[in-house]
Write a protein that holds these residues in place. Structure first.
Motif, mmCIF file in Angstrom:
data_model
loop_
_atom_site.group_PDB
_atom_site.id
_atom_site.type_symbol
_atom_site.label_atom_id
_atom_site.label_comp_id
_atom_site.label_asym_id
_atom_site.label_seq_id
_atom_site.Cartn_x
_atom_site.Cartn_y
_atom_site.Cartn_z
ATOM 1 N N VAL A 308 -34.269 26.238 -76.842
ATOM 2 C CA VAL A 308 -33.506 24.987 -76.827
ATOM 3 C C VAL A 308 -32.199 25.174 -76.064
ATOM 4 O O VAL A 308 -31.786 24.297 -75.298
ATOM 5 C CB VAL A 308 -33.230 24.505 -78.270
ATOM 6 C CG1 VAL A 308 -32.268 23.327 -78.274
ATOM 7 C CG2 VAL A 308 -34.534 24.112 -78.958
ATOM 8 N N ALA A 309 -31.533 26.313 -76.258
ATOM 9 C CA ALA A 309 -30.275 26.577 -75.560
ATOM 10 C C ALA A 309 -30.466 26.576 -74.048
ATOM 11 O O ALA A 309 -29.651 26.010 -73.301
ATOM 12 C CB ALA A 309 -29.701 27.915 -76.020
ATOM 13 N N VAL A 310 -31.542 27.195 -73.576
ATOM 14 C CA VAL A 310 -31.829 27.187 -72.141
ATOM 15 C C VAL A 310 -32.154 25.769 -71.683
ATOM 16 O O VAL A 310 -31.747 25.344 -70.593
ATOM 17 C CB VAL A 310 -32.978 28.153 -71.819
ATOM 18 C CG1 VAL A 310 -33.346 28.083 -70.335
ATOM 19 C CG2 VAL A 310 -32.591 29.585 -72.172
ATOM 20 N N GLY A 311 -32.852 25.018 -72.517
ATOM 21 C CA GLY A 311 -33.127 23.616 -72.208
ATOM 22 C C GLY A 311 -31.855 22.808 -72.057
ATOM 23 O O GLY A 311 -31.761 21.935 -71.178
ATOM 24 N N PHE A 312 -30.857 23.088 -72.876
ATOM 25 C CA PHE A 312 -29.563 22.413 -72.729
ATOM 26 C C PHE A 312 -28.960 22.692 -71.356
ATOM 27 O O PHE A 312 -28.419 21.795 -70.710
ATOM 28 C CB PHE A 312 -28.586 22.892 -73.810
ATOM 29 C CG PHE A 312 -28.845 22.338 -75.177
ATOM 30 C CD1 PHE A 312 -29.613 21.202 -75.356
ATOM 31 C CD2 PHE A 312 -28.321 22.961 -76.307
ATOM 32 C CE1 PHE A 312 -29.847 20.684 -76.619
ATOM 33 C CE2 PHE A 312 -28.542 22.448 -77.567
ATOM 34 C CZ PHE A 312 -29.311 21.313 -77.730
ATOM 35 N N GLY A 313 -29.035 23.942 -70.937
ATOM 36 C CA GLY A 313 -28.482 24.295 -69.637
ATOM 37 C C GLY A 313 -29.140 23.524 -68.503
ATOM 38 O O GLY A 313 -28.481 23.170 -67.516
ATOM 39 N N GLU A 314 -30.428 23.244 -68.647
ATOM 40 C CA GLU A 314 -31.159 22.519 -67.622
ATOM 41 C C GLU A 314 -30.852 21.025 -67.632
ATOM 42 O O GLU A 314 -30.894 20.361 -66.593
ATOM 43 C CB GLU A 314 -32.664 22.732 -67.823
ATOM 44 C CG GLU A 314 -33.119 24.165 -67.666
ATOM 45 C CD GLU A 314 -32.957 24.664 -66.243
ATOM 46 O OE1 GLU A 314 -33.319 23.944 -65.304
ATOM 47 O OE2 GLU A 314 -32.440 25.780 -66.079
ATOM 48 N N THR A 315 -30.560 20.457 -68.806
ATOM 49 C CA THR A 315 -30.385 19.007 -68.927
ATOM 50 C C THR A 315 -28.940 18.565 -68.773
ATOM 51 O O THR A 315 -28.652 17.580 -68.100
ATOM 52 C CB THR A 315 -30.914 18.531 -70.284
ATOM 53 O OG1 THR A 315 -30.300 19.292 -71.328
ATOM 54 C CG2 THR A 315 -32.423 18.704 -70.377
ATOM 55 N N VAL A 316 -28.013 19.290 -69.408
ATOM 56 C CA VAL A 316 -26.606 18.886 -69.355
ATOM 57 C C VAL A 316 -26.047 19.047 -67.942
ATOM 58 O O VAL A 316 -25.157 18.293 -67.526
ATOM 59 C CB VAL A 316 -25.782 19.712 -70.372
ATOM 60 C CG1 VAL A 316 -24.291 19.405 -70.260
ATOM 61 C CG2 VAL A 316 -26.260 19.418 -71.795
ATOM 62 N N ALA A 317 -26.561 19.983 -67.185
ATOM 63 C CA ALA A 317 -26.045 20.238 -65.838
ATOM 64 C C ALA A 317 -26.229 19.028 -64.920
ATOM 65 O O ALA A 317 -25.378 18.749 -64.073
ATOM 66 C CB ALA A 317 -26.745 21.456 -65.244
ATOM 67 N N ASP A 318 -27.311 18.293 -65.067
ATOM 68 C CA ASP A 318 -27.581 17.121 -64.227
ATOM 69 C C ASP A 318 -28.322 16.091 -65.067
ATOM 70 O O ASP A 318 -29.547 15.974 -65.004
ATOM 71 C CB ASP A 318 -28.416 17.535 -63.013
ATOM 72 C CG ASP A 318 -28.539 16.423 -61.980
ATOM 73 O OD1 ASP A 318 -27.969 15.340 -62.217
ATOM 74 O OD2 ASP A 318 -29.190 16.628 -60.946
ATOM 75 N N PRO A 319 -27.590 15.314 -65.885
ATOM 76 C CA PRO A 319 -28.251 14.460 -66.874
ATOM 77 C C PRO A 319 -29.004 13.273 -66.293
ATOM 78 O O PRO A 319 -29.796 12.649 -67.009
ATOM 79 C CB PRO A 319 -27.077 13.980 -67.743
ATOM 80 C CG PRO A 319 -25.883 14.066 -66.867
ATOM 81 C CD PRO A 319 -26.129 15.241 -65.976
ATOM 82 N N ARG A 320 -28.806 12.943 -65.027
ATOM 83 C CA ARG A 320 -29.473 11.773 -64.460
ATOM 84 C C ARG A 320 -30.846 12.084 -63.864
ATOM 85 O O ARG A 320 -31.659 11.163 -63.675
ATOM 86 C CB ARG A 320 -28.593 11.141 -63.382
ATOM 87 C CG ARG A 320 -27.349 10.458 -63.929
ATOM 88 C CD ARG A 320 -26.575 9.776 -62.793
ATOM 89 N NE ARG A 320 -25.438 9.037 -63.317
ATOM 90 C CZ ARG A 320 -24.253 9.566 -63.569
ATOM 91 N NH1 ARG A 320 -24.068 10.880 -63.355
ATOM 92 N NH2 ARG A 320 -23.260 8.839 -64.015
ATOM 93 N N ARG A 321 -31.080 13.320 -63.550
ATOM 94 C CA ARG A 321 -32.363 13.646 -62.913
ATOM 95 C C ARG A 321 -33.469 13.760 -63.951
ATOM 96 O O ARG A 321 -33.219 14.066 -65.124
ATOM 97 C CB ARG A 321 -32.253 14.943 -62.124
ATOM 98 C CG ARG A 321 -32.138 16.190 -62.974
ATOM 99 C CD ARG A 321 -32.114 17.441 -62.103
ATOM 100 N NE ARG A 321 -31.936 18.642 -62.909
ATOM 101 C CZ ARG A 321 -32.947 19.308 -63.488
ATOM 102 N NH1 ARG A 321 -34.181 18.888 -63.318
ATOM 103 N NH2 ARG A 321 -32.700 20.388 -64.213
ATOM 104 N N ALA A 322 -34.687 13.523 -63.490
ATOM 105 C CA ALA A 322 -35.846 13.670 -64.377
ATOM 106 C C ALA A 322 -36.122 15.156 -64.595
ATOM 107 O O ALA A 322 -35.965 15.972 -63.683
ATOM 108 C CB ALA A 322 -37.064 12.990 -63.770
ATOM 109 N N LEU A 323 -36.514 15.477 -65.802
ATOM 110 C CA LEU A 323 -36.806 16.870 -66.135
ATOM 111 C C LEU A 323 -38.210 17.249 -65.700
ATOM 112 O O LEU A 323 -39.123 16.430 -65.718
ATOM 113 C CB LEU A 323 -36.673 17.093 -67.643
ATOM 114 C CG LEU A 323 -35.269 16.956 -68.236
ATOM 115 C CD1 LEU A 323 -35.341 17.035 -69.746
ATOM 116 C CD2 LEU A 323 -34.352 18.026 -67.682
ATOM 117 N N GLY A 324 -38.380 18.493 -65.345
ATOM 118 C CA GLY A 324 -39.715 19.003 -65.083
ATOM 119 C C GLY A 324 -40.399 19.423 -66.369
ATOM 120 O O GLY A 324 -39.790 19.456 -67.448
ATOM 121 N N ALA A 325 -41.658 19.747 -66.254
ATOM 122 C CA ALA A 325 -42.434 20.119 -67.442
ATOM 123 C C ALA A 325 -41.876 21.379 -68.104
ATOM 124 O O ALA A 325 -41.873 21.490 -69.332
ATOM 125 C CB ALA A 325 -43.898 20.332 -67.054
ATOM 126 N N ALA A 326 -41.389 22.318 -67.300
ATOM 127 C CA ALA A 326 -40.884 23.573 -67.866
ATOM 128 C C ALA A 326 -39.646 23.326 -68.720
ATOM 129 O O ALA A 326 -39.524 23.858 -69.828
ATOM 130 C CB ALA A 326 -40.579 24.567 -66.754
#
Length: 432
Positions: A308-326
């Motif tokens: 979850v912590a790594v997921g935060f790093g991926e989402t908070v960094a650019d909250p407007r972009r769509a997330l990938g499956a990973a």
């Protein structure tokens, strides 16, 4: 059957009022395996300052594992990070068990804990290059840690023929040998080493029956380790947000991510931590409770929080972009694993089903595919809402059970009976 927290119906509300009686009641019945002095429980064992300092090294180690997963978080990357995390975690577990069964507030044992802490630092430094030129360093750090731990317990008869001996004679050499191999074979050999370590408590289950575990110390130590992992989720939020401009979308993402982190904390430290302490206190076999709930259960809990912590790093960094499956897999998969693990621990402790958490986990996992196309902040807000609803539902069920228990105690025929015993429920060691 209650679906709240970690305890059966009627047990939650009697926790605060009757926790001090749990150990006394146990002494009236059959002595659990590993109990303290005959005729009563050993004095309560507290975490030492040396152990708390030791934990600081593993704050860094978890950050390094998180960084490894952040660098590569496809399926192979997840396997690689897990294979590296297991020896880091098992080094911490070995030190915690050693500190639990011995008086470590001595110069010799303080130096031993510091020595293991240094080997943990070496392992943490090796993690970023674990699949490059630092594989041998990681294996050597782990092997050295197991040698130190075995030396600290060398006076215990037969310690070689147990999990500590496995670390020195089997898993340590496998990790060093794996560091000499290419990436693919290295993962396989390290996975084998991890399985050897994890299977040790099962293989030597009968031998470990004689170990006298201190019931108050073990839950506190594992709770602190999970708190360290949860701290990584705050780092994942803050490090990403600090590097970008804090506009409205960014602030929404930060707020939602913090709500998720707090929701995960609430699930454990409000609804589960004291129940786990109670379970190990009154267990007929502390050996099995420690192995199932703490050594194995907390491995899954900590790994889930790191994801979850790594997921935060991926989402908070650019909250407007769509997330990938990973990224969605880390965020939602980690949260789902966290909640499902509570279903496992509750069953191991009370043979009771944690219905609300299992349902919440199913909802989280079912939402995951849709989140791949949503903006990152929307995925965070959705997950935050699920966790808030779950915590509210469990809080209300605990309160409702408390009111029902008070009504039963006030009913004719219940007067004079201890709380919990009037309705046949176990007395618990703390609030849910």
């Amino acid at each position: 059957m209650s679906t709240t927290g970690e305890l059966p119906a009627g047990a939650e509300e009697s926790a605060v009022r009757t926790g001090e009686r749990s150990e006394g009641r146990q002494s009236e019945g059959r002595q659990p395996e590993g109990k303290g002095r005959p005729g009563g429980e050993a004095p309560e064992k507290r975490v030492t300052w040396a152990e708390l300092y030791f934990d600081l090294i593993f704050v860094f180690a978890i950050t390094q594992v998180s960084g490894l997963l952040h660098h590569r978080h496809d399926l192979l990357g997840i396997v690689q990070a897990l294979v590296v995390f297991v020896p880091v975690y098992w080094c911490w577990v070995g030190t915690t068990v050693q500190a639990n069964i011995r008086d470590v507030d001595t110069a010799r044992d303080r130096l031993g804990i510091l020595a293991v802490g240094f080997t943990g630092l070496v392992m943490a430094l090796a993690v970023p290059g674990a699949y490059g030129n630092r594989g041998v360093l990681l294996g050597a750090g782990y092997w050295a840690a197991r040698v130190v731990l075995l030396f600290l317990l060398v006076r215990v008869p037969g310690v070689w023929r147990g999990p500590y001996g496995v670390g020195v004679l089997v898993s340590g050499p496998l990790l060093v040998a794996g560091g000499l191999l290419p990436e693919g074979p290295r993962v396989c050999l390290w996975a084998l080493a991890a399985l050897c370590d994890l299977s040790g408590p099962v293989v030597f289950r009968r031998k470990l029956a004689a170990v006298a575990y201190h019931p108050s110390h073990m839950p506190e130590r594992f709770a602190l380790f999970l708190l360290v992992a949860l701290g990584e989720s705050i780092v994942g939020i803050g490090a990403s947000a600090a590097a970008v401009r804090l506009d409205a979308a960014e602030l929404v993402a930060v707020t939602a991510a913090f709500t998720i982190s707090a929701g995960l904390w609430w699930q454990y430290f409000v609804f589960a931590a004291d129940a786990m302490r109670h379970a190990v206190t009154v267990a007929d076999s502390r050996r099995d409770m420690v192995r199932r709930v703490f050594q194995y259960g907390h491995l899954a809990l900590a790994a889930a929080v790191i994801a979850v912590a790594v997921g935060f790093g991926e989402t908070v960094a650019d909250p407007r972009r769509a997330l990938g499956a990973a990224s969605v897999g880390l965020l939602y998969g980690g949260c789902g694993l966290y909640l499902l693990t509570f279903g496992y621990t509750r069953w191991m402790m009370f043979r009771s089903v944690a219905t609300t958490r299992i349902v919440a986990a199913a909802v989280v996992l079912a939402l995951a595919p849709a989140m791949v196309r949503w903006p990152a902040f929307a995925a965070l807000v959705t997950l935050a809402v699920v966790l808030v609803v779950l915590n509210v539902v469990e809080h209300r069920r605990v309160n409702a059970a408390a009111v029902a228990e008070q009504a039963r105690e006030a009913a004719p025929g219940a007067a004079g009976k201890p709380s919990g015993e009037a309705v046949g429920d176990p007395v618990v060691g703390g609030p849910v």
